[in-house]
Design a protein around this motif. Structure first.
Motif, PDB file in Angstrom:
ATOM      1  N   MET A   1       0.741  -1.075  -0.237  1.00 21.49           N
ATOM      2  CA  MET A   1       0.328  -0.285  -0.285  1.00 21.49           C
ATOM      3  C   MET A   1       1.007   0.955   0.657  1.00 21.49           C
ATOM      4  SD  MET A   1      -2.930   0.860   2.658  1.00 21.49           S
ATOM      5  CE  MET A   1      -4.281  -0.505   2.262  1.00 21.49           C
ATOM      6  N   GLU A   2       0.833   2.528  -0.452  1.00 20.45           N
ATOM      7  CA  GLU A   2       0.886   3.545  -0.677  1.00 20.45           C
ATOM      8  C   GLU A   2       0.640   4.692  -0.567  1.00 20.45           C
ATOM      9  OE1 GLU A   2       2.048   4.564  -4.707  1.00 20.45           O
ATOM     10  OE2 GLU A   2      -0.164   4.401  -5.671  1.00 20.45           O
ATOM     11  N   PHE A   3       1.117   5.854   0.401  1.00 17.20           N
ATOM     12  CA  PHE A   3       1.167   6.532   1.262  1.00 17.20           C
ATOM     13  C   PHE A   3       1.563   7.978   0.980  1.00 17.20           C
ATOM     14  CE2 PHE A   3       1.212   3.210   3.870  1.00 17.20           C
ATOM     15  CZ  PHE A   3      -0.094   2.505   4.514  1.00 17.20           C
ATOM     16  N   ILE A   4       0.847   8.648   0.020  1.00 14.10           N
ATOM     17  CA  ILE A   4       1.217  10.226  -0.710  1.00 14.10           C
ATOM     18  C   ILE A   4       0.329  10.498  -0.686  1.00 14.10           C
ATOM     19  CG2 ILE A   4       1.626  10.838  -3.385  1.00 14.10           C
ATOM     20  CD1 ILE A   4       1.583   8.173  -4.368  1.00 14.10           C
ATOM     21  N   VAL A   5       1.212  12.522  -0.169  1.00 14.23           N
ATOM     22  CA  VAL A   5       0.547  13.772   0.096  1.00 14.23           C
ATOM     23  C   VAL A   5       0.804  14.102  -1.164  1.00 14.23           C
ATOM     24  CG1 VAL A   5       0.756  15.614   1.269  1.00 14.23           C
ATOM     25  CG2 VAL A   5       1.369  13.500   2.329  1.00 14.23           C
ATOM     26  N   TYR A   6       0.157  14.797  -1.681  1.00 16.97           N
ATOM     27  CA  TYR A   6      -0.019  15.530  -2.999  1.00 16.97           C
ATOM     28  C   TYR A   6      -0.120  17.529  -3.558  1.00 16.97           C
ATOM     29  CZ  TYR A   6      -4.912  14.659  -3.321  1.00 16.97           C
ATOM     30  OH  TYR A   6      -6.471  14.871  -3.126  1.00 16.97           O
ATOM     31  N   ILE A   7       0.050  17.721  -4.320  1.00 16.61           N
ATOM     32  CA  ILE A   7      -0.293  19.255  -3.813  1.00 16.61           C
ATOM     33  C   ILE A   7      -0.780  18.876  -5.685  1.00 16.61           C
ATOM     34  CG2 ILE A   7       0.016  21.325  -3.926  1.00 16.61           C
ATOM     35  CD1 ILE A   7       2.134  20.963  -1.750  1.00 16.61           C
ATOM     36  N   LEU A   8      -1.473  19.865  -6.134  1.00 20.19           N
ATOM     37  CA  LEU A   8      -2.706  20.051  -7.373  1.00 20.19           C
ATOM     38  C   LEU A   8      -2.371  21.829  -7.359  1.00 20.19           C
ATOM     39  CD1 LEU A   8      -5.775  17.607  -7.281  1.00 20.19           C
ATOM     40  CD2 LEU A   8      -3.446  17.389  -8.010  1.00 20.19           C
ATOM     41  N   ASN A  16      -3.963  26.199  -4.921  1.00 20.55           N
ATOM     42  CA  ASN A  16      -3.159  25.014  -4.299  1.00 20.55           C
ATOM     43  C   ASN A  16      -4.620  24.342  -3.725  1.00 20.55           C
ATOM     44  OD1 ASN A  16      -1.018  24.873  -5.808  1.00 20.55           O
ATOM     45  ND2 ASN A  16       0.048  26.818  -3.588  1.00 20.55           N
ATOM     46  N   TYR A  17      -4.447  22.459  -3.992  1.00 19.05           N
ATOM     47  CA  TYR A  17      -5.041  22.151  -2.983  1.00 19.05           C
ATOM     48  C   TYR A  17      -4.286  21.207  -2.749  1.00 19.05           C
ATOM     49  CZ  TYR A  17      -8.173  17.901  -1.688  1.00 19.05           C
ATOM     50  OH  TYR A  17      -9.260  17.400  -0.983  1.00 19.05           O
ATOM     51  N   ILE A  18      -4.213  20.923  -1.177  1.00 22.99           N
ATOM     52  CA  ILE A  18      -3.100  19.562  -0.226  1.00 22.99           C
ATOM     53  C   ILE A  18      -3.903  18.570  -0.199  1.00 22.99           C
ATOM     54  CG2 ILE A  18      -1.684  19.118   1.500  1.00 22.99           C
ATOM     55  CD1 ILE A  18      -1.390  22.834   1.325  1.00 22.99           C
ATOM     56  N   GLY A  19      -3.692  17.232  -0.329  1.00 23.89           N
ATOM     57  CA  GLY A  19      -4.317  15.981   0.301  1.00 23.89           C
ATOM     58  C   GLY A  19      -3.127  14.911   0.318  1.00 23.89           C
ATOM     59  N   PHE A  20      -4.432  13.354   0.692  1.00 18.68           N
ATOM     60  CA  PHE A  20      -3.744  12.646   1.064  1.00 18.68           C
ATOM     61  C   PHE A  20      -4.338  11.566   0.773  1.00 18.68           C
ATOM     62  CE2 PHE A  20      -3.588   8.556   3.465  1.00 18.68           C
ATOM     63  CZ  PHE A  20      -2.400   8.751   3.849  1.00 18.68           C
ATOM     64  N   THR A  21      -3.583  10.634   0.218  1.00 16.09           N
ATOM     65  CA  THR A  21      -4.008   9.009  -0.561  1.00 16.09           C
ATOM     66  C   THR A  21      -3.869   8.002  -0.611  1.00 16.09           C
ATOM     67  OG1 THR A  21      -5.122   8.717  -2.596  1.00 16.09           O
ATOM     68  CG2 THR A  21      -3.188   9.716  -2.753  1.00 16.09           C
ATOM     69  N   GLU A  22      -4.276   6.636  -0.792  1.00 16.87           N
ATOM     70  CA  GLU A  22      -3.570   5.581  -0.623  1.00 16.87           C
ATOM     71  C   GLU A  22      -3.599   4.920  -2.260  1.00 16.87           C
ATOM     72  OE1 GLU A  22      -5.039   3.210   2.204  1.00 16.87           O
ATOM     73  OE2 GLU A  22      -5.179   4.804   4.595  1.00 16.87           O
ATOM     74  N   ASN A  23      -3.987   5.717  -3.011  1.00 15.35           N
ATOM     75  CA  ASN A  23      -4.454   5.766  -4.439  1.00 15.35           C
ATOM     76  C   ASN A  23      -3.928   6.208  -5.015  1.00 15.35           C
ATOM     77  OD1 ASN A  23      -4.730   4.828  -7.526  1.00 15.35           O
ATOM     78  ND2 ASN A  23      -5.477   3.520  -6.287  1.00 15.35           N
ATOM     79  N   ILE A  50       1.473  18.862  -9.155  1.00 17.35           N
ATOM     80  CA  ILE A  50       2.513  19.604  -9.057  1.00 17.35           C
ATOM     81  C   ILE A  50       3.699  19.136  -7.647  1.00 17.35           C
ATOM     82  CG2 ILE A  50       2.162  21.944 -10.534  1.00 17.35           C
ATOM     83  CD1 ILE A  50       2.389  23.109  -7.339  1.00 17.35           C
ATOM     84  N   PHE A  51       3.233  18.198  -6.798  1.00 15.18           N
ATOM     85  CA  PHE A  51       4.082  17.892  -5.972  1.00 15.18           C
ATOM     86  C   PHE A  51       3.936  16.525  -5.366  1.00 15.18           C
ATOM     87  CE2 PHE A  51       5.084  17.279  -1.408  1.00 15.18           C
ATOM     88  CZ  PHE A  51       6.269  17.500  -1.436  1.00 15.18           C
ATOM     89  N   SER A  52       3.943  15.083  -4.952  1.00 11.72           N
ATOM     90  CA  SER A  52       3.983  14.520  -4.581  1.00 11.72           C
ATOM     91  C   SER A  52       4.664  13.963  -3.266  1.00 11.72           C
ATOM     92  CB  SER A  52       2.920  13.127  -5.478  1.00 11.72           C
ATOM     93  OG  SER A  52       4.212  13.136  -6.261  1.00 11.72           O
TER      94      SER A  52
END
Length: 97
Positions: A1-8, A16-23, A50-52
């Motif tokens: 399983m992956e855990f990723i913080v990302y910015i759109l 910007n939108y900052i989020g967290f996901t497992e997919n 733009i960022f993960s």
């Protein structure tokens, strides 16, 4: 399983939108799907990743997401993009126990 913080980023909204996901792929699809008008990202159709940052655990990912959101700063996000060492510092600061 992956855990990723990302910015759109949306050029249209200049936001910007900052989020967290497992997919990440599924989550990006969710943001780009315009059928759910309740979500913040519905306000634009030009979101781009733009960022993960890949995290060791869910708790680390949520802590990093919270930290970035708490900064409330476009400059901070620009610096995350400009200085890769900031990513390493975030991972170290919020290391899983």
């Amino acid at each position: 399983m992956e855990f990723i913080v990302y910015i759109l980023y949306s050029k249209k909204l200049n936001k910007n939108y900052i989020g967290f996901t497992e997919n990440l792929n599924q989550r990006l699809d969710f943001h780009l799907n315009d059928e759910q008008s309740r979500k913040f990202t519905h306000k634009a159709d030009d979101w781009e990743l733009i960022f993960s940052i890949e995290c060791e655990s869910k708790s680390q990912g949520l802590a990093i997401e919270k930290h970035i959101k708490a900064m409330k700063s476009k400059v901070y996000i620009e610096n995350l993009l400009r200085y890769p060492e900031m990513k390493l510092k975030l991972l170290e600061k919020h290391k899983s126990i």
